[in-house]
Design a protein around this motif. Sequence first.
Motif, PDB file in Angstrom:
ATOM      1  N   LEU A  40       4.721  11.310  10.346  1.00 62.30           N
ATOM      2  CA  LEU A  40       4.682   9.877  10.633  1.00 62.30           C
ATOM      3  C   LEU A  40       3.624   9.528  11.672  1.00 62.30           C
ATOM      4  O   LEU A  40       3.064   8.426  11.652  1.00 62.30           O
ATOM      5  N   TYR A  41       3.329  10.443  12.591  1.00 63.64           N
ATOM      6  CA  TYR A  41       2.339  10.150  13.622  1.00 63.64           C
ATOM      7  C   TYR A  41       0.931  10.026  13.041  1.00 63.64           C
ATOM      8  O   TYR A  41       0.071   9.392  13.644  1.00 63.64           O
ATOM      9  N   ASP A  42       0.672  10.655  11.894  1.00 62.79           N
ATOM     10  CA  ASP A  42      -0.667  10.663  11.310  1.00 62.79           C
ATOM     11  C   ASP A  42      -0.877   9.552  10.294  1.00 62.79           C
ATOM     12  O   ASP A  42      -1.962   9.455   9.718  1.00 62.79           O
ATOM     13  N   LEU A  43       0.126   8.724  10.066  1.00 63.48           N
ATOM     14  CA  LEU A  43      -0.013   7.639   9.096  1.00 63.48           C
ATOM     15  C   LEU A  43      -0.563   6.384   9.766  1.00 63.48           C
ATOM     16  O   LEU A  43      -0.403   6.182  10.974  1.00 63.48           O
ATOM     17  N   ASN A  44      -1.182   5.542   8.955  1.00 67.94           N
ATOM     18  CA  ASN A  44      -1.682   4.276   9.450  1.00 67.94           C
ATOM     19  C   ASN A  44      -0.514   3.387   9.887  1.00 67.94           C
ATOM     20  O   ASN A  44       0.505   3.325   9.191  1.00 67.94           O
ATOM     21  N   PRO A  45      -0.620   2.701  11.018  1.00 66.23           N
ATOM     22  CA  PRO A  45       0.491   1.859  11.468  1.00 66.23           C
ATOM     23  C   PRO A  45       0.892   0.792  10.457  1.00 66.23           C
ATOM     24  O   PRO A  45       2.086   0.482  10.328  1.00 66.23           O
ATOM     25  N   LEU A  46      -0.067   0.236   9.720  1.00 65.91           N
ATOM     26  CA  LEU A  46       0.276  -0.794   8.742  1.00 65.91           C
ATOM     27  C   LEU A  46       1.100  -0.227   7.601  1.00 65.91           C
ATOM     28  O   LEU A  46       1.987  -0.908   7.073  1.00 65.91           O
ATOM     29  N   ALA A  47       0.829   1.020   7.213  1.00 64.33           N
ATOM     30  CA  ALA A  47       1.632   1.652   6.158  1.00 64.33           C
ATOM     31  C   ALA A  47       3.070   1.828   6.611  1.00 64.33           C
ATOM     32  O   ALA A  47       4.012   1.616   5.836  1.00 64.33           O
ATOM     33  N   LYS A  48       3.261   2.186   7.884  1.00 64.11           N
ATOM     34  CA  LYS A  48       4.619   2.383   8.398  1.00 64.11           C
ATOM     35  C   LYS A  48       5.356   1.066   8.610  1.00 64.11           C
ATOM     36  O   LYS A  48       6.583   1.035   8.639  1.00 64.11           O
ATOM     37  N   ILE A  49       4.623  -0.028   8.761  1.00 63.64           N
ATOM     38  CA  ILE A  49       5.259  -1.336   8.929  1.00 63.64           C
ATOM     39  C   ILE A  49       5.613  -1.950   7.581  1.00 63.64           C
ATOM     40  O   ILE A  49       6.723  -2.448   7.375  1.00 63.64           O
ATOM     41  N   PHE A  50       4.662  -1.896   6.637  1.00 66.75           N
ATOM     42  CA  PHE A  50       4.880  -2.553   5.349  1.00 66.75           C
ATOM     43  C   PHE A  50       5.731  -1.727   4.388  1.00 66.75           C
ATOM     44  O   PHE A  50       6.273  -2.281   3.439  1.00 66.75           O
ATOM     45  N   ALA A  51       5.855  -0.429   4.604  1.00 64.87           N
ATOM     46  CA  ALA A  51       6.672   0.395   3.706  1.00 64.87           C
ATOM     47  C   ALA A  51       8.146  -0.014   3.725  1.00 64.87           C
ATOM     48  O   ALA A  51       8.744  -0.245   2.675  1.00 64.87           O
ATOM     49  N   PRO A  52       8.806  -0.118   4.889  1.00 65.72           N
ATOM     50  CA  PRO A  52      10.212  -0.519   4.889  1.00 65.72           C
ATOM     51  C   PRO A  52      10.445  -2.020   4.849  1.00 65.72           C
ATOM     52  O   PRO A  52      11.596  -2.456   4.777  1.00 65.72           O
ATOM     53  N   THR A 160       1.735   3.593  18.383  1.00 59.70           N
ATOM     54  CA  THR A 160       1.393   3.044  19.690  1.00 59.70           C
ATOM     55  C   THR A 160       0.812   1.645  19.514  1.00 59.70           C
ATOM     56  O   THR A 160       0.252   1.318  18.458  1.00 59.70           O
ATOM     57  N   GLY A 161       0.927   0.839  20.545  1.00 54.40           N
ATOM     58  CA  GLY A 161       0.398  -0.518  20.493  1.00 54.40           C
ATOM     59  C   GLY A 161      -1.098  -0.576  20.262  1.00 54.40           C
ATOM     60  O   GLY A 161      -1.571  -1.350  19.412  1.00 54.40           O
ATOM     61  N   PRO A 162      -1.907   0.233  20.974  1.00 51.48           N
ATOM     62  CA  PRO A 162      -3.354   0.196  20.718  1.00 51.48           C
ATOM     63  C   PRO A 162      -3.726   0.548  19.284  1.00 51.48           C
ATOM     64  O   PRO A 162      -4.610  -0.079  18.699  1.00 51.48           O
ATOM     65  N   ASP A 163      -3.067   1.542  18.693  1.00 55.63           N
ATOM     66  CA  ASP A 163      -3.369   1.892  17.297  1.00 55.63           C
ATOM     67  C   ASP A 163      -3.001   0.752  16.357  1.00 55.63           C
ATOM     68  O   ASP A 163      -3.701   0.499  15.370  1.00 55.63           O
ATOM     69  N   LEU A 164      -1.902   0.067  16.630  1.00 55.65           N
ATOM     70  CA  LEU A 164      -1.504  -1.067  15.792  1.00 55.65           C
ATOM     71  C   LEU A 164      -2.532  -2.186  15.876  1.00 55.65           C
ATOM     72  O   LEU A 164      -2.894  -2.791  14.857  1.00 55.65           O
TER      73      LEU A 164
END
Length: 290
Positions: A40-52, A160-164
């Motif tokens: 999960l740490y290596d995934l794009n933040p948008l993928a982790k937000i829009f997936a669920p 993390t916030g900066p990555d998002l």
Amino acid sequence: MSEQARLEPADAAAAASAPTTGPVVDPYAGPVTHSPVHFLYDLNPLAKIFAPLPAMVMLVFVRDVRTPLVFITLTAVVLLIGVRFTRGLVALLIGVPAFGAVIALGFALWTDAGLVDDTAPVVQLGGWTLYSGALETGLATGLRIAAIVVLAFIAGLSTTGPDLVRATVQQLRVPYRIGYTALAAFRFVPRFRHELDIIRQAHRVRGAHGGRGPFTAIARWAGYIVPLLAGAIRHAERVALAMDARAFGAHADRTERHLVPFRTRDTVFLVGFWVVSALVFWLFFPWGLS
């Protein structure tokens, strides 16, 4: 002679200024190390937000018990595999179901008995009766809220916030003037914490606001506010001058130093989560019930 020393000056400058990809370490945070298993740490933040996100929206309209329970179980498995196993993760995975149980009991007690008096009684205390229908309604509500919260942890525990902010600027085309203003705000938080520690130490050395009690604590915190605000204003002024000196906002686009790309694995995770969510609703949601 090292490989870097053998590079030509122009090549060395180009290598130093080349964009970096992947997770970016926050300079205000400690070193981050994790196993490759924690995907999960290596995934794009948008993928982790829009997936669920579709599952979270659909759970708002769910009234059964099985569907949110399945989502809680699946999400717990994803978190246990995809993020580092820490005491904070264990506390969250235990605390959220406990919070859901409290919510379930509250909704069960709040449900009008006249609407569920045709179901079997579970508890009778004098003239008051708790029916199984009220208990099922409260349990469904508590599990639904717990499932939505647990699904939000997929992005919350591994992003993390900066990555998002970087992902929204690079993939969603949010104007970088807005995005990097938010990034500067993220940088303020650890700096405020550091300055607050310095102010506390200075007050302790000078013996200011000593003693105990609620009024002493209020006076102590009131003494922190003015120097903390003064430091925030000075820091904001320095940031504004630095951004102005670098012509920040003068151009429509900017060159990104840290790249947060949307890779094939992000697409696989996003589509796979959507497919699994659709299967869960298809298999476990009681479509024939109102």
